[in-house]
Structures are given as structure tokens and as C-alpha cells.
Design a protein around this motif. Structure first.
Motif, PDB file in Angstrom:
ATOM      1  N   VAL A  48       0.365   4.102   7.275  1.00  0.00           N
ATOM      2  CA  VAL A  48       0.920   3.575   8.537  1.00  0.00           C
ATOM      3  C   VAL A  48       2.044   2.492   8.166  1.00  0.00           C
ATOM      4  CG1 VAL A  48       0.450   2.221  10.698  1.00  0.00           C
ATOM      5  CG2 VAL A  48      -1.048   4.218   9.979  1.00  0.00           C
ATOM      6  N   ALA A  49       1.581   1.583   7.339  1.00  0.00           N
ATOM      7  CA  ALA A  49       2.337   0.471   7.096  1.00  0.00           C
ATOM      8  C   ALA A  49       1.680  -0.138   5.950  1.00  0.00           C
ATOM      9  CB  ALA A  49       2.660  -0.574   8.218  1.00  0.00           C
ATOM     10  N   VAL A  50       2.884  -0.678   4.930  1.00  0.00           N
ATOM     11  CA  VAL A  50       1.979  -1.394   3.717  1.00  0.00           C
ATOM     12  C   VAL A  50       3.011  -2.400   3.548  1.00  0.00           C
ATOM     13  CG1 VAL A  50       0.979   0.610   2.719  1.00  0.00           C
ATOM     14  CG2 VAL A  50       3.171  -0.056   2.274  1.00  0.00           C
ATOM     15  N   THR A  51       2.493  -3.452   2.781  1.00  0.00           N
ATOM     16  CA  THR A  51       3.201  -4.725   2.556  1.00  0.00           C
ATOM     17  C   THR A  51       3.147  -5.318   1.150  1.00  0.00           C
ATOM     18  OG1 THR A  51       4.040  -7.106   3.004  1.00  0.00           O
ATOM     19  CG2 THR A  51       1.846  -6.331   3.481  1.00  0.00           C
ATOM     20  N   THR A  52       3.921  -5.587   0.135  1.00  0.00           N
ATOM     21  CA  THR A  52       3.694  -5.873  -1.191  1.00  0.00           C
ATOM     22  C   THR A  52       3.770  -7.424  -1.242  1.00  0.00           C
ATOM     23  OG1 THR A  52       6.232  -6.468  -1.787  1.00  0.00           O
ATOM     24  CG2 THR A  52       5.086  -3.996  -1.968  1.00  0.00           C
ATOM     25  N   SER A  53       3.347  -7.725  -2.631  1.00  0.00           N
ATOM     26  CA  SER A  53       3.049  -9.348  -2.720  1.00  0.00           C
ATOM     27  C   SER A  53       4.710  -9.793  -2.568  1.00  0.00           C
ATOM     28  CB  SER A  53       2.657  -9.556  -4.297  1.00  0.00           C
ATOM     29  OG  SER A  53       3.441  -8.718  -5.114  1.00  0.00           O
ATOM     30  N   GLY A  54       5.379  -9.066  -2.694  1.00  0.00           N
ATOM     31  CA  GLY A  54       6.897  -9.577  -2.713  1.00  0.00           C
ATOM     32  C   GLY A  54       7.598  -9.798  -1.385  1.00  0.00           C
ATOM     33  N   GLY A  55       6.652  -9.291  -0.356  1.00  0.00           N
ATOM     34  CA  GLY A  55       6.919  -9.377   0.990  1.00  0.00           C
ATOM     35  C   GLY A  55       7.770  -8.201   1.644  1.00  0.00           C
ATOM     36  N   SER A  56       8.028  -7.309   0.854  1.00  0.00           N
ATOM     37  CA  SER A  56       8.543  -6.028   1.376  1.00  0.00           C
ATOM     38  C   SER A  56       7.448  -5.343   2.167  1.00  0.00           C
ATOM     39  CB  SER A  56       9.150  -5.177   0.414  1.00  0.00           C
ATOM     40  OG  SER A  56       8.258  -4.821  -0.398  1.00  0.00           O
ATOM     41  N   ALA A  57       8.140  -4.412   3.381  1.00  0.00           N
ATOM     42  CA  ALA A  57       7.184  -3.630   4.124  1.00  0.00           C
ATOM     43  C   ALA A  57       7.823  -2.081   4.183  1.00  0.00           C
ATOM     44  CB  ALA A  57       7.121  -4.339   5.386  1.00  0.00           C
ATOM     45  N   SER A  58       7.066  -1.282   4.101  1.00  0.00           N
ATOM     46  CA  SER A  58       7.294  -0.022   4.449  1.00  0.00           C
ATOM     47  C   SER A  58       6.338   0.675   5.708  1.00  0.00           C
ATOM     48  CB  SER A  58       7.052   0.826   3.332  1.00  0.00           C
ATOM     49  OG  SER A  58       7.844   0.426   2.288  1.00  0.00           O
ATOM     50  N   TYR A  59       7.143   1.384   6.559  1.00  0.00           N
ATOM     51  CA  TYR A  59       6.365   2.022   7.810  1.00  0.00           C
ATOM     52  C   TYR A  59       6.552   3.255   7.681  1.00  0.00           C
ATOM     53  CZ  TYR A  59       6.495  -2.831   9.360  1.00  0.00           C
ATOM     54  OH  TYR A  59       6.343  -4.046   9.614  1.00  0.00           O
ATOM     55  N   ALA A  60       5.497   4.066   8.262  1.00  0.00           N
ATOM     56  CA  ALA A  60       5.778   5.554   8.716  1.00  0.00           C
ATOM     57  C   ALA A  60       6.792   5.562   9.704  1.00  0.00           C
ATOM     58  CB  ALA A  60       4.413   6.299   9.104  1.00  0.00           C
ATOM     59  N   ASP A  61       7.497   6.734   9.859  1.00  0.00           N
ATOM     60  CA  ASP A  61       8.621   6.900  10.831  1.00  0.00           C
ATOM     61  C   ASP A  61       8.185   6.909  12.165  1.00  0.00           C
ATOM     62  OD1 ASP A  61      10.554   9.375   8.661  1.00  0.00           O
ATOM     63  OD2 ASP A  61      10.507   7.214   8.809  1.00  0.00           O
ATOM     64  N   SER A  62       6.949   7.333  12.409  1.00  0.00           N
ATOM     65  CA  SER A  62       6.421   7.446  13.621  1.00  0.00           C
ATOM     66  C   SER A  62       6.062   6.037  14.181  1.00  0.00           C
ATOM     67  CB  SER A  62       5.186   8.308  13.779  1.00  0.00           C
ATOM     68  OG  SER A  62       4.104   7.718  12.737  1.00  0.00           O
ATOM     69  N   VAL A  63       6.047   5.064  13.479  1.00  0.00           N
ATOM     70  CA  VAL A  63       5.654   3.817  14.105  1.00  0.00           C
ATOM     71  C   VAL A  63       6.848   2.828  14.155  1.00  0.00           C
ATOM     72  CG1 VAL A  63       2.997   4.167  13.559  1.00  0.00           C
ATOM     73  CG2 VAL A  63       4.761   2.777  11.971  1.00  0.00           C
ATOM     74  N   LYS A  64       7.893   3.228  13.144  1.00  0.00           N
ATOM     75  CA  LYS A  64       8.763   2.197  13.161  1.00  0.00           C
ATOM     76  C   LYS A  64       9.405   1.844  14.494  1.00  0.00           C
ATOM     77  CE  LYS A  64      10.692   3.772   8.831  1.00  0.00           C
ATOM     78  NZ  LYS A  64      11.871   4.387   8.087  1.00  0.00           N
ATOM     79  N   GLY A  65       9.523   0.462  14.708  1.00  0.00           N
ATOM     80  CA  GLY A  65      10.162  -0.162  15.838  1.00  0.00           C
ATOM     81  C   GLY A  65       8.821  -0.523  16.777  1.00  0.00           C
ATOM     82  N   ARG A  66       7.622   0.067  16.523  1.00  0.00           N
ATOM     83  CA  ARG A  66       6.561  -0.309  17.513  1.00  0.00           C
ATOM     84  C   ARG A  66       5.341  -1.253  16.701  1.00  0.00           C
ATOM     85  NH1 ARG A  66       3.324   3.825  19.273  1.00  0.00           N
ATOM     86  NH2 ARG A  66       3.616   4.990  17.117  1.00  0.00           N
ATOM     87  N   PHE A  67       5.525  -0.928  15.515  1.00  0.00           N
ATOM     88  CA  PHE A  67       4.270  -1.705  14.726  1.00  0.00           C
ATOM     89  C   PHE A  67       4.823  -2.735  13.687  1.00  0.00           C
ATOM     90  CE2 PHE A  67       0.673   1.943  14.787  1.00  0.00           C
ATOM     91  CZ  PHE A  67       0.770   1.906  15.905  1.00  0.00           C
ATOM     92  N   THR A  68       4.309  -3.675  13.397  1.00  0.00           N
ATOM     93  CA  THR A  68       4.550  -4.632  12.464  1.00  0.00           C
ATOM     94  C   THR A  68       3.479  -5.197  11.785  1.00  0.00           C
ATOM     95  OG1 THR A  68       6.332  -5.628  14.170  1.00  0.00           O
ATOM     96  CG2 THR A  68       5.842  -6.964  12.220  1.00  0.00           C
ATOM     97  N   ILE A  69       3.923  -5.095  10.409  1.00  0.00           N
ATOM     98  CA  ILE A  69       2.661  -5.437   9.421  1.00  0.00           C
ATOM     99  C   ILE A  69       3.143  -6.917   9.068  1.00  0.00           C
ATOM    100  CG2 ILE A  69       3.894  -4.544   7.494  1.00  0.00           C
ATOM    101  CD1 ILE A  69       1.044  -3.880   6.457  1.00  0.00           C
ATOM    102  N   SER A  70       2.102  -7.848   8.795  1.00  0.00           N
ATOM    103  CA  SER A  70       2.359  -9.273   8.210  1.00  0.00           C
ATOM    104  C   SER A  70       1.361  -9.673   7.418  1.00  0.00           C
ATOM    105  CB  SER A  70       2.718 -10.354   9.397  1.00  0.00           C
ATOM    106  OG  SER A  70       1.455 -10.320  10.360  1.00  0.00           O
ATOM    107  N   ARG A  71       1.419 -10.720   6.633  1.00  0.00           N
ATOM    108  CA  ARG A  71       0.355 -11.018   5.808  1.00  0.00           C
ATOM    109  C   ARG A  71       0.338 -12.604   5.646  1.00  0.00           C
ATOM    110  NH1 ARG A  71       0.961  -8.325  -0.175  1.00  0.00           N
ATOM    111  NH2 ARG A  71      -0.194  -9.714  -1.642  1.00  0.00           N
TER     112      ARG A  71
END
Length: 121
Positions: A48-71
Motif C-alpha cells: 500500500v505504502a512504504v517509507t524509508t529511513s531517508g524519508g522517501s515514500a512509495s504508494y500503490a497507484d490505487s491509493v495515490k492522492g488518498r493515502f499518506t504515510i508518515s513516520r
């Protein structure tokens, strides 16, 4: 040993919002990646969404613009803010962490126990 504890799932109407959280606990580790996967009726677990220690984030196409991952690095916690939820978002959501054990420099992968999200009117 690292443990992941998830919270925040539940039942919500279409168009509603939920926030999931996942806290990692243990000792002697640093987190490389944390994120969320989901497993729907077909039992395939997808990112669905992942975030790295460097702060980058990736999202599945189906959730882009709707879901936000934070850390929150201080709390070893990752959050998933889910807005504009749809019935097809209904699934069991799992937290995943890839960590490095500091004393051995080895990497390990851990999964949470899963939290259910149901989107229905």
C-alpha cells in the motif's frame, strides 16, 4: 527481536477516513523501511505504502492522492492516513518493517498481526 503493534482499523463509510499506526519496539535495532501492506479476499498481500529511513515514500497507484504515510522516528512509529476510502480498500492491513540489528549488522523483516479495515455503507 522486534515487535510491531498496529492499531486504528475499523468500519467506516465510503468517503470516510481512518488512520492506522504501527509502533516498533525492541532493542539494538535501526529501521530501514516501514510500511503497510494489505490482504484482500483473494489473499494476495500487496504493498500500500512504504517509507524509508531517508524519508522517501512509495504508494500503490490505487491509493495515490488518498493515502499518506508518515513516520515518527523518535517513536519508531509509522502512520497511514487514509482518506476518501472506498469499498475496495476493505482488507486486512499489515505493518512491515525491515530493520538492521546494530550489533550484527544483519537485516531482518518483521510483520505486525494485522488490523482490519472495512469500508461499507
Amino acid at each position: 527481536q522486534v515487535q510491531l503493534v498496529e492499531s486504528g482499523g475499523g468500519l467506516v463509510q465510503p468517503g470516510g477516513s481512518l488512520t492506522l499506526s504501527c509502533a516498533a519496539s525492541g532493542s539494538d535495532f535501526s529501521i530501514n523501511l516501514m510500511g503497510w501492506y494489505r490482504q484482500g479476499p483473494r489473499l494476495e498481500r500487496t504493498m500500500v505504502a512504504v517509507t524509508t529511513s531517508g524519508g522517501s515514500a512509495s504508494y500503490a497507484d490505487s491509493v495515490k492522492g488518498r493515502f499518506t504515510i508518515s513516520r515518527d522516528n523518535a517513536k519508531n512509529t509509522v502512520y497511514l492516513q487514509m482518506n476518501s476510502l472506498r469499498p475496495e480498500d476493505t482488507a486486512l492491513y499489515y505493518c512491515k518493517a525491515i530493520i538492521t540489528q546494530k550489533s550484527s549488522d544483519r537485516q531482518y523483516q518483521y510483520w505486525g498481526q494485522g488490523t482490519q479495515v472495512a469500508v461499507s455503507s
